[in-house]
Write a protein that holds these residues in place. Structure first.
Motif, short mmCIF file in Angstrom:
data_model
loop_
_atom_site.label_atom_id
_atom_site.label_comp_id
_atom_site.label_asym_id
_atom_site.label_seq_id
_atom_site.Cartn_x
_atom_site.Cartn_y
_atom_site.Cartn_z
N ASN A 197 0.84 -1.19 0.00
CA ASN A 197 0.00 0.00 0.00
C ASN A 197 0.88 1.24 0.00
O ASN A 197 2.09 1.15 0.20
CB ASN A 197 -0.91 -0.01 1.23
N CYS A 198 0.28 2.41 -0.22
CA CYS A 198 1.00 3.68 -0.14
C CYS A 198 0.24 4.60 0.81
O CYS A 198 -0.93 4.91 0.57
CB CYS A 198 1.11 4.33 -1.51
N GLY A 199 0.90 5.01 1.88
CA GLY A 199 0.23 5.87 2.86
C GLY A 199 -0.18 7.22 2.29
O GLY A 199 -1.26 7.73 2.59
N ASN A 200 0.69 7.81 1.47
CA ASN A 200 0.35 9.10 0.88
C ASN A 200 -0.91 9.02 0.03
O ASN A 200 -1.83 9.83 0.17
CB ASN A 200 1.52 9.60 0.01
N ILE A 201 -0.95 8.05 -0.86
CA ILE A 201 -2.10 7.92 -1.75
C ILE A 201 -3.34 7.52 -0.97
O ILE A 201 -4.47 7.95 -1.28
CB ILE A 201 -1.80 6.92 -2.88
N SER A 202 -3.18 6.74 0.09
CA SER A 202 -4.31 6.36 0.92
C SER A 202 -5.01 7.59 1.50
O SER A 202 -6.24 7.59 1.68
CB SER A 202 -3.86 5.47 2.08
N SER A 203 -4.25 8.64 1.76
CA SER A 203 -4.83 9.83 2.40
C SER A 203 -5.81 10.56 1.50
O SER A 203 -6.65 11.33 1.98
CB SER A 203 -3.72 10.79 2.84
#
Length: 300
Positions: free
Chosen positions: A96-102
């Motif tokens: 997963n990507c935390g930045n894109i999750s936001s």
């Protein structure tokens, strides 16, 4: 149908310090080769400049999120993250990507996939890459996710609306454990004889944390200074590969080329060196008294 031009709806949005194209699941092919070809073509991969696509010639600007309303009763949104390579003809779904999750929840709110509730809308997100749940709290005004605000994060100019991300449900995303090796701190022996102390944690993604000083760094180096340092990149790759082997991601660390996981995180004491006012402000606003991380969202 033999058409040369095909229109596919998407949203180009920044999440944290990355940018991505956000698609509805219904608008892209099912998971498989056709979807992969489309996403790489959209980004302009493979090409070091991604000149014939939407990618920005860096991994942080070559990302995709695929979103749909979830069929689960306990979840609002299903979200799949895709990391598109730049120069190499590759695409990855293994993390997963935390930045894109936001930015997933703001996208879902703006697109009508979840009901907009003022002043804050809470969205439960199922990340299909890891099978874990994220919870996002988004400021809302007039039925849309807010953009303007006074939140500041390092690496992003100006300010924006605050988004709170709760990753408590992502512990053990890849390995099933917060501390996959059972140790909070351990030592990696490099092939040149150096001993490097690291910590390996699995929250959202497995990450190996390394003290900048042990790598001869101050921690304030900018990306170009890191990527141009071949010896440093090789050292980090060796650490990642060996720790990946230790937790069962690889059978032989020597056979790993450009390890994606565990992610390498270089840590150091804070310094007032980057972006002046914004860096100082970020130190004051980056984390609240509850410890919740704050992430910016902005539509470029």
């Amino acid at each position: 149908m033999g058409e040369e031009q095909v229109s596919i709806p998407c949203v180009f949005m920044r999440g944290g310090t990355s940018k991505a194209l956000y698609f509805h699941e219904r608008d892209v092919p099912p998971a498989g080769p056709d979807r992969d070809r489309l996403l790489k073509r959209v980004m302009g991969t493979p090409d070091v400049l991604q000149i014939d696509g939407m990618g920005g010639s860096r991994l942080v600007t070559s990302k995709v999120a695929i979103v749909q309303r979830s069929a689960r009763d306990d979840v609002d949104i299903d979200y799949t993250f895709a990391q598109i390579d730049v120069a190499r003809d590759g695409i990855g779904y293994d993390a997963n990507c935390g930045n894109i999750s936001s930015a997933v929840a703001p996208f879902a709110i703006d697109e009508g996939l979840v009901e907009a509730v003022e002043p804050v809308t809470t969205v439960c997100i199922h990340n299909t890459n890891t099978g874990k749940l994220l919870v996002s709290k988004v400021q809302v005004k007039n039925g849309k996710a807010r953009v303007h605000g006074d939140c500041v994060i390092p690496g992003v100019p100006d300010t924006g609306a605050e988004i709170l991300m709760d990753y408590a449900g992502t512990v053990g995303a890849k390995t099933g454990r917060l501390l996959p090796t059972g140790q909070a701190v351990e030592t990696v022996t490099l092939e040149d004889g150096r001993l490097i102390e690291v910590s390996l944690c699995d929250v959202a993604n497995p990450c190996v944390f390394v003290d900048a000083a042990s790598l001869g760094m101050s921690g304030s180096e900018l990306p170009d200074a890191i990527t141009s340092n071949r010896a440093l990149i090789e050292t980090l790759g060796e650490i990642q590969s060996k720790m990946g082997e230790r937790i069962g991601l690889y059978s032989d660390w020597r056979e790993v080329h450009l390890p994606g996981l565990p992610l390498a995180v270089i840590v150091a004491p804070p310094v007032n060196q980057l972006r002046g006012r914004q860096w100082a402000a970020a130190r004051g606003r980056g984390h609240g008294p509850d410890g919740a991380s704050r992430v910016l969202r902005q539509v470029p």
